[in-house]
Design an enzyme around this catalytic site. Sequence first.
Site, short mmCIF file in Angstrom:
data_model
loop_
_atom_site.label_atom_id
_atom_site.label_comp_id
_atom_site.label_asym_id
_atom_site.label_seq_id
_atom_site.Cartn_x
_atom_site.Cartn_y
_atom_site.Cartn_z
N ASP A 73 0.84 -1.20 0.00
CA ASP A 73 0.00 0.00 0.00
C ASP A 73 0.88 1.25 0.00
O ASP A 73 1.98 1.24 0.53
CB ASP A 73 -1.00 -0.02 1.17
CG ASP A 73 -0.41 -0.55 2.45
OD1 ASP A 73 0.82 -0.74 2.51
OD2 ASP A 73 -1.17 -0.77 3.41
N GLU A 132 -5.61 3.54 3.79
CA GLU A 132 -6.09 4.13 5.05
C GLU A 132 -7.56 4.54 4.97
O GLU A 132 -8.25 4.63 5.98
CB GLU A 132 -5.25 5.36 5.41
CG GLU A 132 -3.79 5.04 5.72
CD GLU A 132 -3.59 4.21 6.97
OE1 GLU A 132 -4.56 3.97 7.71
OE2 GLU A 132 -2.44 3.78 7.18
C1 LIG Z 1 -3.22 -0.89 9.56
C2 LIG Z 1 -4.13 0.24 9.86
O1 LIG Z 1 -3.85 1.02 10.75
N1 LIG Z 1 -5.24 0.37 9.09
C3 LIG Z 1 -6.26 1.33 9.31
C4 LIG Z 1 -7.37 1.13 8.34
C5 LIG Z 1 -8.61 1.92 8.66
C6 LIG Z 1 -9.78 1.66 7.83
C7 LIG Z 1 -11.00 2.56 7.96
N2 LIG Z 1 -10.84 3.82 7.37
C8 LIG Z 1 -11.51 2.72 9.39
O2 LIG Z 1 -11.06 3.61 10.12
O3 LIG Z 1 -12.42 1.98 9.77
C9 LIG Z 1 -6.77 1.23 10.74
O4 LIG Z 1 -7.19 2.26 11.27
O5 LIG Z 1 -6.73 0.15 11.35
#
Ligand SMILES: CC(=O)N[C@@H](CCC[C@H](N)C(=O)O)C(=O)O
Length: 381
Positions: A73, A132
């Site tokens: 990513d 993200e």
């Molecule tokens: C690995 C990581 O930190 N990923 C993010 C992905 C977030 C997805 C979405 N926008 C949400 O906030 O639900 C995370 O916050 O875990």
Amino acid sequence: MLTEAELIQIRRHLHQIPELALHETATHAYLKAVVDQLPATWLTVREPSELPTALLVKVAGSQPQRTIGYRADIDALPVDETASCSFHSMHPGVMHACGHDIHMTVALGLLIYFAENQPQDNLIFFFQPAEESESGGKQAYDLGLFTGAWHIDEFYGLHDNSDLPTGTIGCRLGTLFAGTSEVNVTIHGTSGHAAFPHRANDAVVIAASFITQIQTIVARNIDPTACGVVTFGKMTAGSIRNVIAGEARLEGTIRGLTQDMILFIRQRVSEIAAGVAQTYNAQIDVTFNQGGYYPVENDPQLTANFIQYMQRAADVDFQETPPAMTGEDFGYLLNQIPGTMFWLGVDSPGALHAANFQPHEGAIIKGVTAMRGFLTDRMAH
Ligand SMILES: CC(=O)N[C@@H](CCC[C@H](N)C(=O)O)C(=O)O
């Protein structure tokens, strides 16, 4: 194979040009420039116009039995970096606080190695925008980017981990990451003069009550042996101290290790919102958006094979890791294509998403070495 110093140089360049989801134009251009310098003999490069910041590179195998995908990513976060290093972010308020610069560098290290040493199987490197937010992985899949000559049989991808020792590979059979659903709440009250609260309907007071009641979902509605999270990370209301706010807006994330858990928490959020709205004679609108952030379910057979390799490889430190409540839209891709997500330890003083996140760069060469060995081994079987 690039040297450790060359890999670190790439990472530092990428670290300086962080970009938000679907705006990764400088990052895309840099990745493309690196790829353009590679011997083109068995490479095909694809820049899909439907998802312009994505980049796909196919390395044709010498005797392909399968096509293996590797995803990195490429987007960053709206975080203002606090570290004062020489390769500090050049984009104010934007930072690779989730380590996607490390993810891209490991992928480039692998790609460069296999561009110079033809693999047996086909390899597809997918540099994915918008992890993200905006579900770049789901967008790519739904646009049909992995069809025809770009079909992938099995998919791998890593995420860095600030708590694991530098270079350690972490993984587990089953669910590695939670699924997540965004939740947006708008509270409609009535504004008024701070001195006459009885003539208004204070959205800040209603929001405070709502937030407090939401805490009972995890504390009182969920089996303590199961996992669930509701976090409202953003709340906005009001304009000045002496005007009662007529509207409050909350943005949050719901997480669960199963889809059922996510749906259950959503249902409780809606029920609590309806109850609070009735109590305060207000209107509360709730919307959810899950996009591609499905629980990250590792394929049993491929992941058992991955773990066995990492456990026996002399140059890899491996740790079995518990599930984490972080989310990843690689979950959507693994829902469509079997594969494995794993951690790469970066031993950072600051946590993922923190302004002082500082991954240890020694992890990069270890990640490349571990995955080069794994992919070579996988292709031999
Ligand atoms: C690995 C990581 O930190 N990923 C993010 C992905 C977030 C997805 C979405 N926008 C949400 O906030 O639900 C995370 O916050 O875990």
